[in-house]
Design a protein around this motif. Structure first.
Motif, PDB file in Angstrom:
ATOM      1  N   LYS A 151     -12.101 -10.128  24.144  1.00  0.00           N
ATOM      2  CA  LYS A 151     -10.852  -9.634  23.216  1.00  0.00           C
ATOM      3  C   LYS A 151     -11.065  -8.425  22.190  1.00  0.00           C
ATOM      4  O   LYS A 151     -10.188  -7.755  22.128  1.00  0.00           O
ATOM      5  CB  LYS A 151     -10.312 -10.847  22.545  1.00  0.00           C
ATOM      6  N   GLY A 157     -11.585  -3.899  24.160  1.00  0.00           N
ATOM      7  CA  GLY A 157     -10.425  -4.801  23.577  1.00  0.00           C
ATOM      8  C   GLY A 157     -10.193  -4.070  22.221  1.00  0.00           C
ATOM      9  O   GLY A 157     -10.336  -2.911  21.717  1.00  0.00           O
ATOM     10  N   HIS A 158      -9.561  -5.025  20.967  1.00  0.00           N
ATOM     11  CA  HIS A 158      -9.470  -4.652  19.686  1.00  0.00           C
ATOM     12  C   HIS A 158     -10.524  -4.292  19.020  1.00  0.00           C
ATOM     13  O   HIS A 158     -11.777  -4.548  18.972  1.00  0.00           O
ATOM     14  CB  HIS A 158      -8.872  -5.867  18.948  1.00  0.00           C
ATOM     15  N   ARG A 218      -8.629   0.700  26.859  1.00  0.00           N
ATOM     16  CA  ARG A 218      -7.924  -0.001  28.021  1.00  0.00           C
ATOM     17  C   ARG A 218      -6.439   0.543  27.909  1.00  0.00           C
ATOM     18  O   ARG A 218      -6.049   0.724  26.801  1.00  0.00           O
ATOM     19  CB  ARG A 218      -8.017  -1.452  28.036  1.00  0.00           C
ATOM     20  N   ASP A 268      -3.830  -1.029  28.819  1.00  0.00           N
ATOM     21  CA  ASP A 268      -3.121  -2.124  28.878  1.00  0.00           C
ATOM     22  C   ASP A 268      -3.246  -3.136  27.777  1.00  0.00           C
ATOM     23  O   ASP A 268      -2.254  -3.840  27.216  1.00  0.00           O
ATOM     24  CB  ASP A 268      -3.058  -2.966  30.226  1.00  0.00           C
ATOM     25  N   ARG A 269      -4.330  -3.039  27.058  1.00  0.00           N
ATOM     26  CA  ARG A 269      -4.518  -4.050  26.085  1.00  0.00           C
ATOM     27  C   ARG A 269      -5.442  -3.211  25.026  1.00  0.00           C
ATOM     28  O   ARG A 269      -6.319  -2.601  25.331  1.00  0.00           O
ATOM     29  CB  ARG A 269      -5.452  -5.378  26.699  1.00  0.00           C
ATOM     30  N   TRP A 293      -5.804  -2.771  20.526  1.00  0.00           N
ATOM     31  CA  TRP A 293      -5.495  -1.809  19.503  1.00  0.00           C
ATOM     32  C   TRP A 293      -6.616  -1.543  18.643  1.00  0.00           C
ATOM     33  O   TRP A 293      -7.742  -1.998  18.630  1.00  0.00           O
ATOM     34  CB  TRP A 293      -4.473  -2.621  18.331  1.00  0.00           C
ATOM     35  N   THR A 299      -2.058   1.412  20.115  1.00  0.00           N
ATOM     36  CA  THR A 299      -2.262   0.910  21.477  1.00  0.00           C
ATOM     37  C   THR A 299      -3.163   2.095  22.141  1.00  0.00           C
ATOM     38  O   THR A 299      -3.188   3.275  21.443  1.00  0.00           O
ATOM     39  CB  THR A 299      -1.070   0.838  22.258  1.00  0.00           C
TER      40      THR A 299
END
Lengths: 230, 229
Positions: free
Chosen positions: A59, A104-105, A123, A125-126, A128, A168
């Motif tokens: 994540k 990820g984040h 990424r 799509d995912r 921040w 994003t």
């Protein structure tokens, strides 16, 4: 597993070093920063390696400073601050092209870590990228602020720092915070393209590259230029 | 209508404060700057207000045509006081404790363009109005204290086009140069300005003092010498 074992370096045959942070949220404290620096030492010691990619797992790329640890160890905060700034600038001035493969984040300190690299790919799509200091009443001053101004323009700073928006991947591209976005399975290969693309057909002397980064992105602390210690 | 009535603040139910300047070319002199600051005081005192939009007369030609040069030249003894208040006002807006949006209803020239840059966000009409700095054309050197405002907010290409070569930049050109955020039709200027402002806050609760501090830290006012323009 020791802390150090959670920060691995893989040397690929095409001349890449991939530093993988596999420590949950990959938060920054004295121990994890030391592990990261040890990994960077390994990369620098390998003279056949030509590009450095850093990435996380799951994540988070990095959720920033280990605030719990800092609160529990206040006597080590000065040591932490020095190590944090030195580590950031070590990356800023790294003698190889550096690419943050943002899996990820990437929040606050993690955001700083990412922008210390030459290139960033996220990424599509995912995940921040964001600085939430405004929302937790934490000031950004001095050395960390210099990094922001060297890598982001005022619009990017307004959106991602002043107003702490969660940016994003695609938004980050349009704000110039990252270079490109891609799918998760292509993150590392795109990162490699960016890194090797920096070199092209050139042979860039490591010392010269470090010097060039130091000259063009000088480390000043509160207005005074500090020669890089690492 | 008194001069103060020409600078009205209205507080909308949605939490937006709108400062509308209806004083012809909305030029800056000691009097009008004091009135603008009083209006900003009103906004700051209203704790329920969450964003500030500034604009000119919707039917008017100007957002602001800059410094009231006739007034300044007619009595140069005002220079030091005026300069200090002009700079303080610019930086007050730059560091304002709530999101600020400049709804540029018409021309924003020189001082007017500076004020626009001091806001967090800028929106222009798509069909009319220019933003520009004409100092090159009138042989006027921009003092460092004002130059800081420009270099804080726009890049070298935008500076080259709008400042060095004093081009009259239309709304769409200003978007592509990164001088403003977007353009829209005149009837949507205020509502789109509000979207930008509320979009800055999103679902967050941002402490006013923290926001001001963050702007002060990241967009610092470094130059202290402000006795002359």
């Amino acid at each position: 597993m020791s802390v150090e074992e959670k920060y691995t370096v893989e040397f690929t045959e095409d001349g890449c070093a991939i530093l993988r942070m596999k420590n949950g949220q990959n938060r920054l404290n004295v121990m994890t920063l030391m592990a990261i620096n040890k990994a960077l030492d390994k990369v620098e010691q390998n003279s056949s390696c030509r590009v450095l990619i850093t990435t996380g797992e799951g994540k988070f790329y990095s959720n920033g400073l280990d605030l719990d640890w800092l609160k529990a160890n206040p006597e080590r905060v000065p040591e932490f601050n020095v190590l944090l700034i030195d580590s950031m600038w070590r990356l800023m001035h790294f003698p190889l092209p550096t690419v943050a493969a943002i899996n990820g984040h990437s929040f606050a300190g993690g955001g700083f870590l990412a922008i210390c690299h030459d290139y960033r790919v996220m990424r599509s799509d995912r995940g921040w990228i964001s600085w939430n200091e405004t929302l937790i009443n934490l000031r950004i001053r001095g050395p960390m602020q210099e990094i922001l101004h060297l890598k982001l323009d005022s619009r990017a700073i307004r959106e991602s720092v002043v107003y702490a928006k969660r940016i994003t991947g695609p938004e980050a591209v349009s704000l110039g915070i990252v270079d490109s976005v891609t799918s998760a399975d292509r993150l590392i290969s795109e990162a490699k393209s960016l890194g090797f693309g920096a070199l092209g057909k050139n042979n860039i002397d490591r010392d010269m590259l470090k010097t060039m980064k130091q000259d063009t992105f000088p480390r000043k602390e509160f207005g005074v230029e500090i020669p890089s210690k690492m | 209508m008194s001069l103060e009535d020409k600078y009205q603040v209205s507080f909308h139910d949605d939490g937006c404060a709108v400062l509308t300047m209806k004083n012809g070319q909305n030029r800056f002199n000691l009097t009008t700057l004091r009135i603008i600051n009083k209006a900003l005081d009103q906004v700051e005192r209203n704790q329920s207000c969450r964003i500030l939009v500034t604009t000119g007369d919707p039917g008017g030609r100007f957002y602001s045509n800059g410094i009231d040069l006739d007034w300044l030249m007619s009595d140069p003894s005002h220079m030091a006081e005026f300069t200090a208040l002009l700079l303080d006002t610019m930086w007050r807006v730059m560091h304002f404790p709530i999101p600020t949006v400049c709804a540029i209803n018409g021309h924003a020239f020189a001082g007017g363009a500076f004020l626009a840059l001091c806001h967090d966000y800028r929106i222009m009409r798509s069909d009319k109005g220019w933003i520009s700095w004409n100092e090159t054309l009138i042989q006027y050197r921009i003092p460092e204290s004002l130059k800081e405002v420009i270099t804080t907010k726009i890049d070298s290409r935008a500076i080259r086009e709008s400042v060095i070569y004093a081009k009259r930049i239309t709304g769409p050109e200003a978007v592509s140069l990164g001088i403003i955020d977007c353009v829209t039709s005149p009837d949507k200027l205020i509502s789109e300005a509000k979207s930008l402002g509320f979009g800055a806050i999103g679902k967050n609760n941002i402490d006013r003092d923290m926001l001001r501090t963050m702007k002060q830290d990241l967009f610092p006012r470094k130059v202290t010498e402000t006795s002359k323009l």
